[in-house]
Design a protein around this motif. Structure first.
Motif, PDB file in Angstrom:
ATOM      1  N   PRO A 120      14.519  -5.577  -5.313  1.00 21.13           N
ATOM      2  CA  PRO A 120      14.954  -6.176  -4.037  1.00 21.13           C
ATOM      3  C   PRO A 120      15.241  -5.128  -2.954  1.00 21.13           C
ATOM      4  O   PRO A 120      14.862  -5.314  -1.795  1.00 21.13           O
ATOM      5  CB  PRO A 120      16.228  -6.940  -4.418  1.00 21.13           C
ATOM      6  N   LEU A 121      15.865  -4.020  -3.327  1.00 27.39           N
ATOM      7  CA  LEU A 121      16.132  -2.954  -2.352  1.00 27.39           C
ATOM      8  C   LEU A 121      14.847  -2.262  -1.936  1.00 27.39           C
ATOM      9  O   LEU A 121      14.642  -1.953  -0.758  1.00 27.39           O
ATOM     10  CB  LEU A 121      17.110  -1.933  -2.934  1.00 27.39           C
ATOM     11  N   GLN A 122      13.974  -2.009  -2.909  1.00 26.30           N
ATOM     12  CA  GLN A 122      12.697  -1.368  -2.618  1.00 26.30           C
ATOM     13  C   GLN A 122      11.872  -2.222  -1.660  1.00 26.30           C
ATOM     14  O   GLN A 122      11.254  -1.701  -0.732  1.00 26.30           O
ATOM     15  CB  GLN A 122      11.882  -1.159  -3.899  1.00 26.30           C
ATOM     16  N   LYS A 123      11.875  -3.509  -1.895  1.00 25.78           N
ATOM     17  CA  LYS A 123      11.065  -4.411  -1.068  1.00 25.78           C
ATOM     18  C   LYS A 123      11.527  -4.375   0.385  1.00 25.78           C
ATOM     19  O   LYS A 123      10.707  -4.293   1.300  1.00 25.78           O
ATOM     20  CB  LYS A 123      11.127  -5.831  -1.625  1.00 25.78           C
ATOM     21  N   ARG A 124      12.813  -4.413   0.585  1.00 31.44           N
ATOM     22  CA  ARG A 124      13.353  -4.388   1.947  1.00 31.44           C
ATOM     23  C   ARG A 124      13.019  -3.052   2.639  1.00 31.44           C
ATOM     24  O   ARG A 124      12.529  -3.030   3.758  1.00 31.44           O
ATOM     25  CB  ARG A 124      14.855  -4.647   1.924  1.00 31.44           C
ATOM     26  N   ALA A 125      13.263  -1.948   1.956  1.00 30.02           N
ATOM     27  CA  ALA A 125      13.015  -0.626   2.537  1.00 30.02           C
ATOM     28  C   ALA A 125      11.518  -0.392   2.763  1.00 30.02           C
ATOM     29  O   ALA A 125      11.111   0.103   3.818  1.00 30.02           O
ATOM     30  CB  ALA A 125      13.594   0.465   1.639  1.00 30.02           C
ATOM     31  N   ALA A 126      10.700  -0.761   1.787  1.00 30.95           N
ATOM     32  CA  ALA A 126       9.258  -0.559   1.912  1.00 30.95           C
ATOM     33  C   ALA A 126       8.672  -1.440   3.010  1.00 30.95           C
ATOM     34  O   ALA A 126       7.770  -1.014   3.739  1.00 30.95           O
ATOM     35  CB  ALA A 126       8.575  -0.826   0.578  1.00 30.95           C
ATOM     36  N   GLY A 127       9.164  -2.649   3.152  1.00 30.39           N
ATOM     37  CA  GLY A 127       8.699  -3.535   4.214  1.00 30.39           C
ATOM     38  C   GLY A 127       9.005  -2.977   5.590  1.00 30.39           C
ATOM     39  O   GLY A 127       8.163  -3.013   6.496  1.00 30.39           O
ATOM     40  N   ARG A 128      10.214  -2.443   5.736  1.00 27.78           N
ATOM     41  CA  ARG A 128      10.596  -1.803   7.004  1.00 27.78           C
ATOM     42  C   ARG A 128       9.676  -0.618   7.295  1.00 27.78           C
ATOM     43  O   ARG A 128       9.195  -0.446   8.417  1.00 27.78           O
ATOM     44  CB  ARG A 128      12.049  -1.330   6.921  1.00 27.78           C
ATOM     45  N   GLN A 129       9.436   0.224   6.272  1.00 36.00           N
ATOM     46  CA  GLN A 129       8.622   1.420   6.464  1.00 36.00           C
ATOM     47  C   GLN A 129       7.177   1.067   6.775  1.00 36.00           C
ATOM     48  O   GLN A 129       6.546   1.698   7.613  1.00 36.00           O
ATOM     49  CB  GLN A 129       8.695   2.325   5.231  1.00 36.00           C
ATOM     50  N   LEU A 130       6.647   0.057   6.119  1.00 28.60           N
ATOM     51  CA  LEU A 130       5.279  -0.385   6.380  1.00 28.60           C
ATOM     52  C   LEU A 130       5.123  -0.788   7.846  1.00 28.60           C
ATOM     53  O   LEU A 130       4.172  -0.383   8.517  1.00 28.60           O
ATOM     54  CB  LEU A 130       4.911  -1.540   5.444  1.00 28.60           C
ATOM     55  N   GLY A 131       6.069  -1.546   8.356  1.00 22.59           N
ATOM     56  CA  GLY A 131       6.038  -1.947   9.764  1.00 22.59           C
ATOM     57  C   GLY A 131       6.149  -0.760  10.710  1.00 22.59           C
ATOM     58  O   GLY A 131       5.413  -0.674  11.701  1.00 22.59           O
ATOM     59  N   GLU A 132       7.050   0.174  10.396  1.00 24.93           N
ATOM     60  CA  GLU A 132       7.208   1.368  11.238  1.00 24.93           C
ATOM     61  C   GLU A 132       5.934   2.204  11.241  1.00 24.93           C
ATOM     62  O   GLU A 132       5.510   2.714  12.280  1.00 24.93           O
ATOM     63  CB  GLU A 132       8.393   2.201  10.756  1.00 24.93           C
ATOM     64  N   ASP A 133       5.322   2.359  10.067  1.00 22.96           N
ATOM     65  CA  ASP A 133       4.089   3.142   9.985  1.00 22.96           C
ATOM     66  C   ASP A 133       2.976   2.508  10.814  1.00 22.96           C
ATOM     67  O   ASP A 133       2.231   3.213  11.499  1.00 22.96           O
ATOM     68  CB  ASP A 133       3.640   3.300   8.531  1.00 22.96           C
ATOM     69  N   LEU A 134       2.857   1.192  10.785  1.00 30.05           N
ATOM     70  CA  LEU A 134       1.825   0.528  11.585  1.00 30.05           C
ATOM     71  C   LEU A 134       2.096   0.677  13.083  1.00 30.05           C
ATOM     72  O   LEU A 134       1.162   0.838  13.873  1.00 30.05           O
ATOM     73  CB  LEU A 134       1.697  -0.940  11.197  1.00 30.05           C
ATOM     74  N   ARG A 135       3.357   0.633  13.473  1.00 31.02           N
ATOM     75  CA  ARG A 135       3.678   0.856  14.889  1.00 31.02           C
ATOM     76  C   ARG A 135       3.330   2.287  15.300  1.00 31.02           C
ATOM     77  O   ARG A 135       2.849   2.529  16.413  1.00 31.02           O
ATOM     78  CB  ARG A 135       5.141   0.519  15.165  1.00 31.02           C
ATOM     79  N   THR A 136       3.536   3.244  14.401  1.00 31.98           N
ATOM     80  CA  THR A 136       3.148   4.629  14.677  1.00 31.98           C
ATOM     81  C   THR A 136       1.631   4.735  14.786  1.00 31.98           C
ATOM     82  O   THR A 136       1.106   5.410  15.674  1.00 31.98           O
ATOM     83  CB  THR A 136       3.683   5.579  13.587  1.00 31.98           C
ATOM     84  N   LEU A 137       0.916   4.083  13.874  1.00 34.95           N
ATOM     85  CA  LEU A 137      -0.547   4.075  13.932  1.00 34.95           C
ATOM     86  C   LEU A 137      -1.018   3.562  15.295  1.00 34.95           C
ATOM     87  O   LEU A 137      -1.908   4.156  15.914  1.00 34.95           O
ATOM     88  CB  LEU A 137      -1.105   3.199  12.804  1.00 34.95           C
ATOM     89  N   LYS A 138      -0.425   2.499  15.766  1.00 38.66           N
ATOM     90  CA  LYS A 138      -0.759   1.925  17.074  1.00 38.66           C
ATOM     91  C   LYS A 138      -0.552   2.955  18.190  1.00 38.66           C
ATOM     92  O   LYS A 138      -1.453   3.177  19.019  1.00 38.66           O
ATOM     93  CB  LYS A 138       0.094   0.682  17.330  1.00 38.66           C
ATOM     94  N   ARG A 139       0.610   3.620  18.178  1.00 38.98           N
ATOM     95  CA  ARG A 139       0.893   4.632  19.212  1.00 38.98           C
ATOM     96  C   ARG A 139      -0.106   5.780  19.144  1.00 38.98           C
ATOM     97  O   ARG A 139      -0.588   6.248  20.186  1.00 38.98           O
ATOM     98  CB  ARG A 139       2.316   5.169  19.069  1.00 38.98           C
ATOM     99  N   VAL A 140      -0.427   6.232  17.951  1.00 32.38           N
ATOM    100  CA  VAL A 140      -1.348   7.359  17.795  1.00 32.38           C
ATOM    101  C   VAL A 140      -2.745   6.979  18.286  1.00 32.38           C
ATOM    102  O   VAL A 140      -3.359   7.724  19.065  1.00 32.38           O
ATOM    103  CB  VAL A 140      -1.399   7.835  16.326  1.00 32.38           C
ATOM    104  N   ILE A 141      -3.257   5.850  17.873  1.00 36.21           N
ATOM    105  CA  ILE A 141      -4.623   5.460  18.243  1.00 36.21           C
ATOM    106  C   ILE A 141      -4.719   5.115  19.720  1.00 36.21           C
ATOM    107  O   ILE A 141      -5.700   5.480  20.393  1.00 36.21           O
ATOM    108  CB  ILE A 141      -5.128   4.301  17.368  1.00 36.21           C
ATOM    109  N   GLU A 142      -3.701   4.441  20.251  1.00 29.24           N
ATOM    110  CA  GLU A 142      -3.741   4.090  21.686  1.00 29.24           C
ATOM    111  C   GLU A 142      -3.405   5.279  22.569  1.00 29.24           C
ATOM    112  O   GLU A 142      -3.595   5.211  23.785  1.00 29.24           O
ATOM    113  CB  GLU A 142      -2.776   2.929  21.955  1.00 29.24           C
ATOM    114  N   GLY A 143      -2.892   6.352  21.968  1.00 27.98           N
ATOM    115  CA  GLY A 143      -2.588   7.549  22.744  1.00 27.98           C
ATOM    116  C   GLY A 143      -1.358   7.426  23.604  1.00 27.98           C
ATOM    117  O   GLY A 143      -1.217   8.102  24.610  1.00 27.98           O
ATOM    118  N   SER A 144      -0.433   6.542  23.191  1.00 24.65           N
ATOM    119  CA  SER A 144       0.784   6.377  24.015  1.00 24.65           C
ATOM    120  C   SER A 144       1.995   6.944  23.329  1.00 24.65           C
ATOM    121  O   SER A 144       1.985   7.390  22.236  1.00 24.65           O
ATOM    122  CB  SER A 144       1.010   4.895  24.312  1.00 24.65           C
TER     123      SER A 144
END
Length: 144
Positions: A120-144
């Protein structure tokens, strides 16, 4: 345990998938990844083998992977073949949406032994990190 997250990126599908599927880019958009070593140079393809080094809880961990599927411009799947959590599969897919590309990443992990108690703790933390990583991917690819 299965987790999934998506993000929309204002870039063409081909450009997004090319960046997303290149494991050499992982340290640029995945917070815990510090290094990726590939077995063979060249364009991504099914059967590729690579080792991802992460930093977590103040320690470095290495996990070897094999790319078990690859559909150019659409999707790929990587499966861990060892490491501290060997039963994990990462699925990445892209699809065209108005104004750009939707990236969907999912991870499936089979926790064993005492790690099941922490799920249960892993799921919450990993879910948060997955979302953060995708937001970073968006910033990197869009160049913002």
């Amino acid at each position: 345990m299965r987790l999934e997250a998506s993000v929309e990126i204002r870039r063409p599908v081909a450009e997004v998938f090319e960046y997303l599927s290149d494991v050499g880019h992982y340290p640029r958009w995945m917070a815990h990844v510090v290094e990726v070593r590939t077995a063979a140079p060249g364009a991504p393809r099914e059967g590729d083998r690579f080792v991802v080094t992460i930093r977590s809880l103040g320690r470095r961990f290495e996990t070897p992977y094999v790319r078990t599927s690859y559909e150019a411009g659409r999707r790929c799947t990587d499966r861990a073949t060892g490491g501290p959590v060997p039963d994990q599969r990462w699925h990445s897919a892209v699809e065209e949406v108005p104004g750009g590309t939707r990236v969907t990443r999912a991870v499936e992990v089979a926790s064993r032994g005492w790690l099941r108690l922490l799920q249960p703790l892993q799921k919450r933390a990993a879910g948060r990190q997955l979302g953060e990583d995708l937001r970073t991917l968006k910033r990197v690819i869009e160049g913002s």
